[in-house]
Design a protein around this motif. Sequence first.
Motif, PDB file in Angstrom:
ATOM      1  N   LEU A  51       0.087   6.227  13.019  1.00 10.75           N
ATOM      2  CA  LEU A  51      -0.441   7.063  12.537  1.00 10.75           C
ATOM      3  C   LEU A  51       0.101   6.561  10.313  1.00 10.75           C
ATOM      4  O   LEU A  51      -0.443   7.556   9.557  1.00 10.75           O
ATOM      5  CB  LEU A  51       1.546   7.573  12.527  1.00 10.75           C
ATOM      6  N   CYS A  52       0.797   6.001  10.166  1.00  9.98           N
ATOM      7  CA  CYS A  52       0.582   5.496   8.498  1.00  9.98           C
ATOM      8  C   CYS A  52      -0.540   5.303   7.959  1.00  9.98           C
ATOM      9  O   CYS A  52      -0.326   6.451   7.189  1.00  9.98           O
ATOM     10  CB  CYS A  52       1.100   3.686   8.783  1.00  9.98           C
ATOM     11  N   LEU A  53      -1.516   4.647   8.809  1.00 11.84           N
ATOM     12  CA  LEU A  53      -2.612   4.471   7.750  1.00 11.84           C
ATOM     13  C   LEU A  53      -3.425   6.098   7.957  1.00 11.84           C
ATOM     14  O   LEU A  53      -3.969   6.462   7.386  1.00 11.84           O
ATOM     15  CB  LEU A  53      -3.663   3.469   8.717  1.00 11.84           C
ATOM     16  N   ALA A  54      -3.219   7.099   9.303  1.00 11.09           N
ATOM     17  CA  ALA A  54      -3.279   8.211   9.498  1.00 11.09           C
ATOM     18  C   ALA A  54      -3.456   9.110   7.854  1.00 11.09           C
ATOM     19  O   ALA A  54      -3.550  10.141   7.456  1.00 11.09           O
ATOM     20  CB  ALA A  54      -3.003   8.721  10.076  1.00 11.09           C
ATOM     21  N   VAL A  55      -1.416   9.256   7.793  1.00 10.23           N
ATOM     22  CA  VAL A  55      -1.122  10.005   6.413  1.00 10.23           C
ATOM     23  C   VAL A  55      -0.908   9.272   5.121  1.00 10.23           C
ATOM     24  O   VAL A  55      -1.610  10.338   4.110  1.00 10.23           O
ATOM     25  CB  VAL A  55       0.705   9.807   7.091  1.00 10.23           C
ATOM     26  N   THR A  56      -1.465   8.184   4.698  1.00 11.10           N
ATOM     27  CA  THR A  56      -2.204   7.487   3.967  1.00 11.10           C
ATOM     28  C   THR A  56      -3.361   7.997   3.405  1.00 11.10           C
ATOM     29  O   THR A  56      -4.120   7.351   2.323  1.00 11.10           O
ATOM     30  CB  THR A  56      -1.425   5.963   3.332  1.00 11.10           C
ATOM     31  N   ASP A  57      -4.360   7.781   4.360  1.00  8.03           N
ATOM     32  CA  ASP A  57      -6.131   8.129   4.412  1.00  8.03           C
ATOM     33  C   ASP A  57      -6.314   6.144   3.686  1.00  8.03           C
ATOM     34  O   ASP A  57      -7.358   6.586   2.732  1.00  8.03           O
ATOM     35  CB  ASP A  57      -5.988   9.122   3.400  1.00  8.03           C
ATOM     36  N   GLY A  58      -5.559   5.961   4.392  1.00  6.44           N
ATOM     37  CA  GLY A  58      -5.971   4.516   3.540  1.00  6.44           C
ATOM     38  C   GLY A  58      -6.785   3.638   4.207  1.00  6.44           C
ATOM     39  O   GLY A  58      -6.818   3.677   5.359  1.00  6.44           O
ATOM     40  N   PRO A  59      -6.928   2.181   4.051  1.00 11.73           N
ATOM     41  CA  PRO A  59      -7.874   1.782   4.358  1.00 11.73           C
ATOM     42  C   PRO A  59      -7.020   0.726   5.864  1.00 11.73           C
ATOM     43  O   PRO A  59      -6.407   1.176   5.778  1.00 11.73           O
ATOM     44  CB  PRO A  59      -8.522   0.198   3.608  1.00 11.73           C
ATOM     45  N   ASP A  60      -7.875   0.230   6.768  1.00 15.18           N
ATOM     46  CA  ASP A  60      -7.819  -0.152   7.961  1.00 15.18           C
ATOM     47  C   ASP A  60      -6.960  -1.032   7.984  1.00 15.18           C
ATOM     48  O   ASP A  60      -7.898  -2.690   8.134  1.00 15.18           O
ATOM     49  CB  ASP A  60      -9.098  -0.144   9.260  1.00 15.18           C
ATOM     50  N   SER A  61      -5.594  -1.302   7.946  1.00 17.43           N
ATOM     51  CA  SER A  61      -5.505  -2.237   7.974  1.00 17.43           C
ATOM     52  C   SER A  61      -3.744  -3.209   8.993  1.00 17.43           C
ATOM     53  O   SER A  61      -2.772  -2.265   8.836  1.00 17.43           O
ATOM     54  CB  SER A  61      -4.270  -2.883   6.463  1.00 17.43           C
ATOM     55  N   PRO A  62      -4.297  -3.874   9.615  1.00 10.90           N
ATOM     56  CA  PRO A  62      -3.005  -3.905  10.939  1.00 10.90           C
ATOM     57  C   PRO A  62      -1.934  -5.007  10.302  1.00 10.90           C
ATOM     58  O   PRO A  62      -2.246  -5.659   9.215  1.00 10.90           O
ATOM     59  CB  PRO A  62      -4.311  -4.766  11.491  1.00 10.90           C
ATOM     60  N   ALA A  63      -0.603  -4.337  11.444  1.00 12.07           N
ATOM     61  CA  ALA A  63       0.397  -4.857  10.450  1.00 12.07           C
ATOM     62  C   ALA A  63       1.033  -5.160   9.208  1.00 12.07           C
ATOM     63  O   ALA A  63       1.561  -6.121   8.888  1.00 12.07           O
ATOM     64  CB  ALA A  63       0.314  -6.646  11.656  1.00 12.07           C
ATOM     65  N   ILE A  64       0.835  -3.737   8.840  1.00 18.74           N
ATOM     66  CA  ILE A  64       1.784  -3.363   7.633  1.00 18.74           C
ATOM     67  C   ILE A  64       2.806  -2.803   7.479  1.00 18.74           C
ATOM     68  O   ILE A  64       3.552  -3.855   7.200  1.00 18.74           O
ATOM     69  CB  ILE A  64       1.135  -2.326   7.260  1.00 18.74           C
ATOM     70  N   LEU A  65       3.648  -2.916   8.530  1.00 21.27           N
ATOM     71  CA  LEU A  65       4.567  -2.610   8.929  1.00 21.27           C
ATOM     72  C   LEU A  65       5.640  -3.754   8.960  1.00 21.27           C
ATOM     73  O   LEU A  65       6.840  -3.157   8.170  1.00 21.27           O
ATOM     74  CB  LEU A  65       5.016  -1.028  10.152  1.00 21.27           C
TER      75      LEU A  65
END
Length: 906
Positions: free
Chosen positions: A301-315
């Motif tokens: 969900l965060c990646l969709a909202v920020t439109d950022g690169p696919d980076s796992p385990a951000i949170l």
Amino acid sequence: MKGQEKEGEGVPGRPSEQPVLLATKLHVPENPFYLVARERLYESMSQALCCKLTSVIAPAGYGKTTLVGSWLRSAQVRFGWVSLDKGENDRLRFWTYVAEALQSSLPVSDEVVENGRRISPYPFTAERAAAWLIARTGDSGEPIVLVLDDYHVIESEEIHSDLSMWIDGLPAHVHVCVLSRKDIPFPLGAMRAKGSLHELDMSELRFTEEEIVSYWMRRTGKEPDDSLLQDLARSTEGWAAMLQLSVLSRSGSRTGTRRPLSGRHRHVVDYLMEEAFGKLADEVKRFLVCTSILERMNDSLCLAVTDGPDSPAILPELERSGLFLIALDQERCWYRYHHLFADFLQSRLPYDGAPDVSLLHGRAAAWFEAHGYMSEAIHHALEAGAFGQAADWLEAHAANWLRRRETTTLLNWLDRLPEETAGSPLLILLRIWTELMAGLGERAFPRISGLKEALNRWEAADEYGLLTRFREEVQIVDNVCAVWSGDFEHALRLIRQLGERDELPAEHVSVLISHGIELNEGTVPFIRGKFGFKGRIGQAEAYHRSYGYFLEKNGLHEFPFTAFQQVALSEVLYERNELEAAHDAAQQAVRLGWTFGVLGAYVPATICLADVLWADSRKEEATELVEQGIWRLEGRHLHTTRWFDKLTAKWARQQMSLGNAEEARSWSAYWQAKSMNGYGALSDCEPATRSEIGAASDYEWLTYIRTLLALGELEAAGEYTDKLLRASRQSGNLMSELHGLLLGAEIYSMQRQSGESHARLHAALLLGEREGYLRSFLDESPFIVERIVGMNRNAGANEPLYAGVTPDYVRSICSAADVAAVIPKKSAASPGEAFGPDALTPREREVLRLMAQGLTNKAIAAALVVTEGTAKLHLHRIYGKLHASGRVQAIRAAEQLGLLDDSTSS
């Protein structure tokens, strides 16, 4: 994706489509990495197991959630947890989450595993939730704690009132813990005076110097010197969030530098937030600000909202860095920001390179919609100003919320739409249905004329299917409103117009009512409610026969709304004593009601079918049918609904008729406790009626009064009968009024007040002849039939007590009863001859006389100066000689044999 929940919409007859609750809201947030064990507060929290209610009240950032969560884990006590949000201001949703949280804390039976742990999508009240809880916890007595986190978001006065009464009636081993930023908005004085309230506030939650040292060492690896400790104690004032911010602020400072902190909390928070936030990389700042609009989040969900690169385990990485992130599940998939941190981040939205906030909400709405979380999708669409999109989703999924009667949520969404969007015909229609479901008919009725005008102005030639569906919806909701408002002539005219039509829209044109929306408001039998025109069975018969003609003509046999028509017609037919036709219609309604999951049809149909079988002397089948219904509801956890009470009341009636007094007594005790002493737990305090007699519960009240009669409690039975009569007359409910009159006639007769008894029976007969009732007289009691038989025998005398009642009507009741087979004629022999060698002794006659006066066993013993056991022995001997199973049958037999003729003069 791990941890993802798919929001389904379902009905009880289709278990795979049951709604799935958000598991993250039912999970206690995980302990932070740098948890400080606060033993003094754990010891204080242990008092929660001695009190009904514990309140933990403090502003954001004081560690309420962390304290209670870590205490529960350390205490190893059973608990249920609900993290509330504004959506739980819907009464149904609130109690559904409460019931599911409690259910998850209890041992799981094999039956539950087999059937799946599902909660009903139908409305149930605080009474039902508590009754379910007590039934599941009453045996073990093991302590259970229910935690309601963030209760300050609840603004519904109904929920406050529900919760207050519910807590008051909980058994001693069940405890509630409320976490809130504001004082609890219901009275606590009585609990405080009784010592059943435990309170913690901000002053107790503040970190002590010892706890500050412990926290600092866990975060930095070294102990603060005295100067730093004094600075931290003074500047943070023990505020947990402030202490965390201090660590973040100082961890990036140059060695030897210390920037003093001062000022009121708001200023200090602003300063520390800037200090902690200012040290972050720009891409992290942007990520935090963009995702601050989310109430809960995962990496996808965060990646969709920020439109950022696919980076796992951000949170998880951000959580380890201490940035006020709270894990909502054990897998650490779902998170939320600390409320205080989220507020700060949202204040940064116009800065730090974040996109426009409406764009962020739009992205969130799209993600939630794609993953099946429609409630959150609509919320973010509204926040994004995407009102057209929100309206489309509302129209597409409205049936799901209507079926579950989440009317508060629906009305809140509709109120947020601008006038130009909310004024569309389909949304006006949705608002009408929602207001009808919410009991706001006075708002819904006037909208019909505006809806019809909008329909005439709507030009959509290229959208034939939508226009056709809308015309159908308008016609249906107009009909429903006419029935709801009691406008029988208009309702009948509309249903006949439907029957005159030669064609219907194609099957793919699906109107809302075809989705299994619950129409019955909780009244059994169905013809006692609005769709039965409140007992006016002549009107109900005309309407539902016309309705049946329309359904039959168009082959609409397999739809949820057909179940409602079939059960209403079956009850009309049964009341008319047309048993074969009633059996067929009720059987069809039972099948359709269960198949489509409309309990408002299934339960009344089960009861009606049981009545038909019983009248046909198939008592064993009737009993098995009701027990199967109870088992079905329990197996699907539908015993949390109000409908479960209806079936258990029917079961109690059957047990009384079979002479099983203990089973009836057990049901009576349950209903008394539930309705008068706090929803299920017998109390030592003076009973206070909390469940008013009304259309939604009069079937249960009638059953309860009947059990009081069977137990010989005539005074209480008379009191509740009078209340029932007042309520039924006030609401214009003729069937409830009839049954109240018949009960009153029997009670006054047992109290030897023949004049009042005749007056009640006369009023019942006048009402019955006017409406055409038959079975109600036959089913009420043998006493009623006996009296009517006596009228029939004395018809030539033109008895003035029954003036206005035609002999033909009296004969019709007698004919329907087949009285020769069921009513023995009074013996002409003397009482002594009637018994022969088993004649009552003088002492037994004395006991019989006192029993007929309504005295309890204890009072009889006192009057005769004997022990209560001796009095019971005499009673049992009397029952045996009179071939009676209880007081009521014994008194009736004594009356028939003339054994009480000399008692009135004694």
